[in-house]
Design an enzyme around this catalytic site. Structure first.
Site, PDB file in Angstrom:
ATOM      1  N   GLY A  77      32.004   4.453  -6.982  1.00 48.65           N
ATOM      2  CA  GLY A  77      32.609   3.376  -7.773  1.00 48.65           C
ATOM      3  C   GLY A  77      33.832   3.777  -8.586  1.00 48.65           C
ATOM      4  O   GLY A  77      34.484   2.941  -9.196  1.00 48.65           O
ATOM      5  N   MET A 132      37.645   5.576  -9.744  1.00 48.70           N
ATOM      6  CA  MET A 132      39.019   5.295  -9.332  1.00 48.70           C
ATOM      7  C   MET A 132      39.381   6.036  -8.050  1.00 48.70           C
ATOM      8  O   MET A 132      39.067   7.196  -7.879  1.00 48.70           O
ATOM      9  CB  MET A 132      40.014   5.702 -10.428  1.00 48.70           C
ATOM     10  CG  MET A 132      41.428   5.230 -10.103  1.00 48.70           C
ATOM     11  SD  MET A 132      42.691   5.927 -11.162  1.00 48.70           S
ATOM     12  CE  MET A 132      43.067   7.437 -10.286  1.00 48.70           C
ATOM     13  N   HIS A 188       0.663  -7.565  -1.614  1.00 49.80           N
ATOM     14  CA  HIS A 188      -0.529  -7.163  -0.863  1.00 49.80           C
ATOM     15  C   HIS A 188      -0.135  -6.642   0.513  1.00 49.80           C
ATOM     16  O   HIS A 188      -0.543  -5.563   0.938  1.00 49.80           O
ATOM     17  CB  HIS A 188      -1.485  -8.356  -0.739  1.00 49.80           C
ATOM     18  CG  HIS A 188      -2.711  -8.040   0.067  1.00 49.80           C
ATOM     19  ND1 HIS A 188      -2.781  -8.266   1.421  1.00 49.80           N
ATOM     20  CD2 HIS A 188      -3.888  -7.476  -0.292  1.00 49.80           C
ATOM     21  CE1 HIS A 188      -3.970  -7.874   1.869  1.00 49.80           C
ATOM     22  NE2 HIS A 188      -4.659  -7.388   0.844  1.00 49.80           N
ATOM     23  N   TYR A 229      -6.549  17.549  -7.285  1.00 50.83           N
ATOM     24  CA  TYR A 229      -6.029  17.000  -6.037  1.00 50.83           C
ATOM     25  C   TYR A 229      -5.367  15.662  -6.268  1.00 50.83           C
ATOM     26  O   TYR A 229      -5.593  15.011  -7.285  1.00 50.83           O
ATOM     27  CB  TYR A 229      -7.142  16.858  -4.986  1.00 50.83           C
ATOM     28  CG  TYR A 229      -8.175  15.800  -5.310  1.00 50.83           C
ATOM     29  CD1 TYR A 229      -7.970  14.468  -4.947  1.00 50.83           C
ATOM     30  CD2 TYR A 229      -9.355  16.120  -5.976  1.00 50.83           C
ATOM     31  CE1 TYR A 229      -8.894  13.488  -5.256  1.00 50.83           C
ATOM     32  CE2 TYR A 229     -10.295  15.148  -6.283  1.00 50.83           C
ATOM     33  CZ  TYR A 229     -10.061  13.836  -5.922  1.00 50.83           C
ATOM     34  OH  TYR A 229     -10.968  12.862  -6.237  1.00 50.83           O
ATOM     35  N   ARG A 263      31.522  20.115  -0.952  1.00 47.69           N
ATOM     36  CA  ARG A 263      30.310  19.748  -1.697  1.00 47.69           C
ATOM     37  C   ARG A 263      29.148  19.813  -0.720  1.00 47.69           C
ATOM     38  O   ARG A 263      29.352  19.802   0.500  1.00 47.69           O
ATOM     39  CB  ARG A 263      30.421  18.344  -2.282  1.00 47.69           C
ATOM     40  CG  ARG A 263      30.593  17.288  -1.230  1.00 47.69           C
ATOM     41  CD  ARG A 263      30.639  15.893  -1.866  1.00 47.69           C
ATOM     42  NE  ARG A 263      30.931  14.914  -0.837  1.00 47.69           N
ATOM     43  CZ  ARG A 263      31.687  13.840  -1.010  1.00 47.69           C
ATOM     44  NH1 ARG A 263      32.226  13.588  -2.174  1.00 47.69           N
ATOM     45  NH2 ARG A 263      31.884  12.993  -0.029  1.00 47.69           N
ATOM     46  N   ARG A 283      42.804  12.786  -9.189  1.00 44.79           N
ATOM     47  CA  ARG A 283      41.507  12.453  -8.574  1.00 44.79           C
ATOM     48  C   ARG A 283      40.425  12.392  -9.634  1.00 44.79           C
ATOM     49  O   ARG A 283      40.363  13.238 -10.518  1.00 44.79           O
ATOM     50  CB  ARG A 283      41.138  13.534  -7.549  1.00 44.79           C
ATOM     51  CG  ARG A 283      42.305  14.062  -6.779  1.00 44.79           C
ATOM     52  CD  ARG A 283      42.011  15.348  -6.014  1.00 44.79           C
ATOM     53  NE  ARG A 283      41.085  15.172  -4.907  1.00 44.79           N
ATOM     54  CZ  ARG A 283      40.677  16.178  -4.133  1.00 44.79           C
ATOM     55  NH1 ARG A 283      41.076  17.429  -4.383  1.00 44.79           N
ATOM     56  NH2 ARG A 283      39.852  15.953  -3.151  1.00 44.79           N
ATOM     57  N   CYS A 339      -6.210   8.652  -7.275  1.00 42.57           N
ATOM     58  CA  CYS A 339      -6.339   7.958  -5.995  1.00 42.57           C
ATOM     59  C   CYS A 339      -5.593   6.635  -5.956  1.00 42.57           C
ATOM     60  O   CYS A 339      -5.773   5.849  -5.058  1.00 42.57           O
ATOM     61  CB  CYS A 339      -7.808   7.747  -5.654  1.00 42.57           C
ATOM     62  SG  CYS A 339      -8.641   6.656  -6.809  1.00 42.57           S
ATOM     63  N   SER A 342     -11.942  10.412 -10.860  1.00 44.52           N
ATOM     64  CA  SER A 342     -10.785  10.110 -10.035  1.00 44.52           C
ATOM     65  C   SER A 342      -9.995   9.037 -10.779  1.00 44.52           C
ATOM     66  O   SER A 342     -10.526   7.971 -11.083  1.00 44.52           O
ATOM     67  CB  SER A 342     -11.242   9.600  -8.672  1.00 44.52           C
ATOM     68  OG  SER A 342     -10.118   9.272  -7.897  1.00 44.52           O
ATOM     69  N   LYS A 349      33.759  17.676  -8.180  1.00 48.71           N
ATOM     70  CA  LYS A 349      34.960  18.028  -7.430  1.00 48.71           C
ATOM     71  C   LYS A 349      35.690  19.180  -8.114  1.00 48.71           C
ATOM     72  O   LYS A 349      36.070  20.159  -7.464  1.00 48.71           O
ATOM     73  CB  LYS A 349      35.863  16.788  -7.336  1.00 48.71           C
ATOM     74  CG  LYS A 349      36.871  16.860  -6.234  1.00 48.71           C
ATOM     75  CD  LYS A 349      37.606  15.527  -6.090  1.00 48.71           C
ATOM     76  CE  LYS A 349      36.799  14.489  -5.327  1.00 48.71           C
ATOM     77  NZ  LYS A 349      37.353  13.139  -5.439  1.00 48.71           N
TER      78      LYS A 349
END
Ligand code: ADP
Ligand code: MG
Ligand code: MG
Length: 887
Positions: A107, A109, A470, A866, A354, A98, A846, A779, A28
């Protein structure tokens, strides 16, 4: 001494970069300094740094003389700029106090407005403003806010007093209270404070100011701030800044107003000013819901058919000025801004800006539009969109306008929306789906045997299991919406009914799942289809241009392969063959093979499977049209395929003509204590080479046939799982090579192919240098590599992993985001040692991690060729790979 207090507004020029550095002056504060710096109308003020907060908290809540001197000097700056004095009895300066951390933190003030008012200055404010009511309304607001957030007096006490006053006077609305009513309430408010605290409300403006500063610092360590930080990965040592700013008043009659606005529509991304405002209001009135806010633009008001005038209509001059500020701010920040403003007697003041939060859809549209507008370049656009947010866009979603009858809630395990008839087991799911019915599979939890049912279902709901259960993992892989761990759900398999919360449903009833929120709804809720062309397509094109790593997919059915190609997959990184074995038509042959007493018996069963496997691979090679396809030979522990119930044994006995007792004895012999570390992976190939031989033959026959038919060059990549030693790989590579040679001879045709291995055991990573002598590619199977490195079973981890993450033992679930510190070392070492032996070794990943942006960033660093992700994660991986390359 480093400066700890920075002034802004009132014409100050900054040469100290710390003033506009979020780290020092908070989000801010730095933005207020920035706005004032580019000449926007910002009420003058000052910011005390986050460093001072950290010091205050560390040194036991003390303010140094240096700080007091700096604050006094900065306050003098405000006084001089506005021409009023703090605490002055005739024309008092009032300020807001502020909080403001590096990132916006709900959260912290709450803001205190109108600070500096007391029994004397309120009279001064009344006479200079010529508005008694305004002065006393401001004072009562101040007492109420200050007492609540700084002194800790419960705010309902004030609200009750206000309610009683309204009732006594027969008022419905706050605006009906007169100056005298407010004056009376102020008396009551101060009495409440004195009663609650045993001392009077502070009258000294300096005491008020320091009390508020202290409260802001203290709020950094308040419980709700700590909770928010933990949930959002914000470090506890950042601290918050304090912003003290001259008040401007939106509550000075009909020429005054306050509002919040976005420079573009944060929901759709549309290029239109978007916001709300209220005449004669202060601070949070707009968002507090006390009065219904009005539309900012005429167009928005007309579209909504609303009566009260928009700001554009009611205050055309202030609005025009505001619109010019929107454009200026967008150009300056090169991003959509979320803005707070106040109009005091027709004069516009900016109170905050912002970068605004936005939906995935809006993020995409804004990124693409801004490139077209020349505001940002492609690289910036790529970095602006959170890859994970794309998930929301790839699945059909529930129509936000459709009504919902919510039954209960579980975990949002796999995104997308699904409606269908409830089915309680996988076979029923498959049967009813084959008849063309949309079904939702509802289970206590799922196992590998349910795969066909999960595939047939539109969505999956389970009573147990977490985000890596699963059901969740498989559903995400298949792109099926899934709600897991719905603890309010119970199933009665006998009656074929289920209960969710206090409602009872039966098999066949329609339900709807929202995999993005975890909501379970009765009946069918309308959905909307995803849009893959348009802005999505454009951003993906840019991502492809900027990335180095290829993106493949984990898929084993032609349908999934097709879908993955639509999402931009450039090959298959992992084609698992076991899911093919669960197919209802073949499971008997698979079981016959497993339960056979000798090689001859196994070969008989394998002969039945060969044509089926060949057809599987043919279909896949056809869809992939010459793109690389890595096929993993059989991997899971055999027990996963075995019959369980008496009925299944009987069925198998009928099918293959071997007595139930013999079959049961064999099944007992095959029992393993720890199958995940047992007879599986390449160990199956070592003991029963004929299995891998059949699979290799099926691969090469299919590849030859498709290559001949299509004319595409097909280069199969045969992958041996769970290798720990070079010797294992050498033996099995020979099995594959011999099968290839035989097929080529029979077909009178040869093909290039690669044999490689998964690196999924720590030993394999350590011995990668040697193993690479036998492999053309590695892999990294990071699911198993995580299990075997951490010694944690993924299927059981759901029970204890969340406290582990809460306590910070692992920063994130290591099955979702790669444990870079630990498992990552093995990946890096394996890659380095492998390439030291064979420079052209192809390297990929993978595991589930191949679709996780943080893990993908790591793969880029290590230089993998990859990543491979489930089909629906392919676009996420493409974007994440581009971001990684640009980082
Ligand atoms: P939050 O971070 O919760 O938005 P803010 O500090 O921005 O908290 O302020 C809460 C409200 O008070 C906002 O509507 C803001 O515009 C208003 N406000 C803050 N400072 C001033 C001021 N100096 N003059 C007028 N209104 C202010
Ligand atoms: Mg604000
Ligand atoms: Mg594995």
């Amino acid at each position: 001494m480093t400066k700890q207090v920075y002034t802004f507004g009132g014409g100050v020029k900054h040469d100290d970069p710390r003033a506009k550095d979020k780290v020092i002056t908070g989000g801010k504060g730095s933005n207020l300094a920035e706005m004032a710096g580019i000449g926007l109308p910002v009420p003058p003020g000052f910011t005390i740094t986050t460093e001072e907060c950290v010091k205050y908290l560390a040194e036991g809540a003390n303010f140094s003389d240096e700080l007091r001197a700096e604050v006094a000097e900065a306050l003098a700056h405000i006084e001089k700029s506005v021409g009023k004095s703090f605490g002055d009895s005739t024309d008092p300066l009032l300020v807001s106090v502020r909080s403001g951390a590096r990132v916006s933190m709900p959260g912290m003030m709450d803001t205190v407005l109108n600070l500096g008012l007391n029994d004397v200055t309120v009279e001064g404010l009344a006479s200079t403003s010529g508005d008694d009511r305004f002065a006393w309304d401001s004072y009562r607001r101040f007492i109420q806010m200050y007492s609540d957030v700084v002194l800790g007096v419960e705010h309902h006490l004030f609200e009750e007093a206000l309610e009683i006053a309204k009732e006594d006077n027969g008022y419905d609305n706050d605006v009906e209270l007169t100056a005298n009513d407010w004056r009376g309430l102020v008396k009551q408010y101060t009495a409440i404070v004195e009663r609650e605290l045993g001392k009077p409300f502070p009258q000294d403006p300096q005491e008020q100011l320091w009390g508020a500063i202290q409260a802001v610092f203290d709020s950094w360590d308040a419980d709700r701030a700590k909770v928010y930080r933990r949930l959002n990965d914000i470090p506890g040592d950042w601290g918050t800044a304090v912003n003290v700013q001259a008040m401007v008043f939106g509550n000075m009659g009909d020429t005054s107003a306050t509002g919040v606005a976005f420079t573009r529509d944060p929901a759709t991304g549309e290029r239109a000013y978007y916001g709300e405002w209220l005449v004669n209001a202060q601070g949070e009135d707009v968002v507090a819901g006390i009065r219904t806010p009005q539309y900012l633009t005429r167009a928005a008001r007309e579209r909504a058919g609303a009566k009260p005038l928009s700001m554009e209509e009611a205050m055309p001059e202030a609005y025009a000025e505001l619109a010019a500020v929107f454009d200026l701010l967008e150009k300056h920040y090169r991003d959509m801004q979320d803005i707070e403003f106040t109009v005091q007697q027709n004069k516009l003041w900016m109170l905050q800006t912002r970068s605004g939060k936005r939906t995935a859809k809006a993020a995409l549209k804004m990124a693409v539009d801004m490139v077209e507008e020349g505001l940002i370049d492609e690289a910036t656009a790529i970095k602006r969109v959170d890859p994970m947010a794309l998930d929301q866009l790839l699945h059909p979603t529930l129509d936000p306008k459709a009504p919902r009858d919510i039954l209960g809630k579980g975990l949002p395990a796999s995104p997308g929306a699904a409606s269908g008839a409830i089915v309680l087991d996988a076979d029923t799911a498959e049967k009813r789906a084959e008849m063309g019915e949309a079904v939702v599979l509802v289970r206590v939890e799922t196992s590998p045997e349910d795969i066909h049912g999960m595939h047939a279902a539109k969505g999956i709901l389970t009573a147990r299991g977490g985000m890596t259960s699963h059901a969740a993992v498989v559903a995400r892989g298949m792109g099926r919406p899934c709600v897991s761990g719905a603890s309010g759900l119970s199933i009665d398999m006998k009656a074929r009914t289920l209960r969710i919360g206090n409602r009872e449903l039966k098999e066949g009833d329609l339900i709807t799942l929202d995999g993005a929120t975890g909501e379970i709804m009765a009946g069918e809720v309308a959905t909307i289809e995803p849009e893959l062309a348009g802005d999505f397509g454009t951003l993906m094109e840019w991502a492809d241009k900027h990335r180095r790593m290829k993106v493949r997919t984990n898929a084993e059915t032609p349908a999934d392969c097709k879908m993955a190609r639509q999402f931009g997959a450039e090959g298959i990184g992992l084609c698992r063959t076991e899911h093919m074995f669960f197919d209802a038509g073949r499971i008997s042959a698979v079981r016959q093979m497993i339960l056979a007493e000798d090689e001859k018996g196994r070969r008989e069963a394998l002969a039945k499977l060969l044509p089926e496997q060949r057809a599987d691979f043919q279909a896949i090679f056809e869809v992939m049209a010459g793109l690389p396809v890595t096929i993993r030979l059989l991997d899971p522990p055999l027990h996963e395929f075995l019959p369980h119930s008496d009925a299944e044994f009987a069925e198998l006995s009928d099918a293959i003509g071997i007595g139930v007792d013999t079959l049961k004895r064999r099944a007992d012999e095959l029992h393993e204590f720890n199958p995940m570390l047992g007879h599986r992976g390449c160990r199956l190939g070592i003991t029963f080479p004929e299995i891998y031989e059949m699979q290799a033959r099926a691969i090469f026959e299919a590849a030859c046939d498709v290559a001949a038919a299509s004319g595409e060059a097909i280069v199969p990549e045969v992958m041996i799982p769970l290798v720990a030693t070079k010797r294992e790989l050498a033996i099995l590579k020979k099995v594959v090579d011999q099968a290839a040679a035989k097929v080529f001879e029979e077909k009178g045709k040869t093909l290039d192919y690669l044999v490689g291995t998964m690196i999924e055991l720590p030993r394999a990573a350590l011995m990668a240098g040697e193993i690479a002598e036998e492999a053309k590619f590695f892999s990294f199977g990071t699911n198993d590599l995580t299990q075997t490195t951490l010694g944690v079973s993924r299927d059981d981890a759901a029970r204890f992993l969340s406290p582990y993450v809460e306590k910070g033992i692992y920063p994130r679930d290591p099955f979702v985001s790669l444990d870079i510190e630990g498992v990552g070392q093995l990946v890096q070492l394996g890659a380095e040692r492998g390439r030291a032996t064979y420079a052209d070794l192809k390297l990929g990943i993978c595991g589930e991690h191949g679709g996780d942006p943080a893990s993908i960033a790591f793969c880029e660093k290590v230089g993998l060729d990859y990543v491979s992700a489930s089909p629906y994660r392919v676009p996420i991986a493409r974007l994440a790979a581009a971001q990684a390359a640009l980082a």
